[in-house]
Design a protein around this motif. Structure first.
Motif, PDB file in Angstrom:
ATOM      1  N   UNK A  51       0.840  -1.200   0.000  1.00 29.75           N
ATOM      2  CA  UNK A  51       0.000   0.000   0.000  1.00 29.75           C
ATOM      3  C   UNK A  51       0.872   1.246   0.000  1.00 29.75           C
ATOM      4  N   UNK A  52       0.219   2.379  -0.073  1.00 26.18           N
ATOM      5  CA  UNK A  52       0.911   3.660   0.010  1.00 26.18           C
ATOM      6  C   UNK A  52       1.108   4.034   1.478  1.00 26.18           C
ATOM      7  N   UNK A  53       2.264   4.594   1.791  1.00 24.09           N
ATOM      8  CA  UNK A  53       2.573   4.934   3.183  1.00 24.09           C
ATOM      9  C   UNK A  53       1.509   5.846   3.799  1.00 24.09           C
ATOM     10  N   UNK A  54       1.025   6.836   3.081  1.00 20.68           N
ATOM     11  CA  UNK A  54       0.031   7.765   3.633  1.00 20.68           C
ATOM     12  C   UNK A  54      -1.259   7.043   4.025  1.00 20.68           C
ATOM     13  N   UNK A  55      -1.654   6.044   3.246  1.00 20.65           N
ATOM     14  CA  UNK A  55      -2.845   5.268   3.589  1.00 20.65           C
ATOM     15  C   UNK A  55      -2.621   4.466   4.862  1.00 20.65           C
ATOM     16  N   UNK A  56      -1.424   3.906   5.018  1.00 24.16           N
ATOM     17  CA  UNK A  56      -1.102   3.168   6.234  1.00 24.16           C
ATOM     18  C   UNK A  56      -1.065   4.111   7.434  1.00 24.16           C
ATOM     19  N   UNK A  57      -0.463   5.277   7.275  1.00 22.83           N
ATOM     20  CA  UNK A  57      -0.382   6.235   8.382  1.00 22.83           C
ATOM     21  C   UNK A  57      -1.779   6.687   8.812  1.00 22.83           C
ATOM     22  N   UNK A  58      -2.672   6.899   7.855  1.00 18.45           N
ATOM     23  CA  UNK A  58      -4.053   7.272   8.187  1.00 18.45           C
ATOM     24  C   UNK A  58      -4.736   6.136   8.943  1.00 18.45           C
ATOM     25  N   UNK A  59      -4.476   4.914   8.549  1.00 26.48           N
ATOM     26  CA  UNK A  59      -5.059   3.750   9.229  1.00 26.48           C
ATOM     27  C   UNK A  59      -4.559   3.653  10.662  1.00 26.48           C
TER      28      UNK A  59
END
Length: 109
Positions: A8-16
């Motif tokens: 996945x994209x890092x920003x999506x993981x950070x939001x999660x």
């Protein structure tokens, strides 16, 4: 424990991480849209990454989530896209962030 992987994209993981659950199925599609989260076994990841993110140009870094199957709260099923095909793990619900044992950058080709 089955070692599951998801790219996945890092920003999506950070939001999660902030929300407590990860709810993206695959590139550009949510769990709600797809019905499950696409995962891979270690030997499947490179092919999946090339298929899904082969043309990815950013702007965000791609990361690989290593998932501990014993920490999952939703059903996990191994399914093929077509009869007799290769089976891939699909998570039928949100991925709790505490089920992610490791996050590593995906190396660019």
């Amino acid at each position: 424990m089955t070692r599951l992987l998801h790219i996945t994209e890092r920003a999506l993981w950070e939001a999660a991480r902030q929300a407590g659950t990860y709810e993206m199925s695959t590139r550009g599609k949510t769990l709600g849209e797809e019905g499950f989260i696409h995962c891979s076994l270690p030997d499947q990841l490179r092919g999946v990454a090339e298929f899904v993110y082969g043309d990815y140009e950013g702007p965000d870094e791609l990361v690989v989530l290593t998932i501990d199957s014993e920490r999952l709260t939703a059903p996990l099923r191994f399914e093929a896209a077509r009869p007799g095909g290769v089976e891939y793990p699909h998570l039928y619900g949100p991925l709790p962030v505490d089920a992610v044992a490791d996050v590593t950058p995906w190396p660019k080709a």
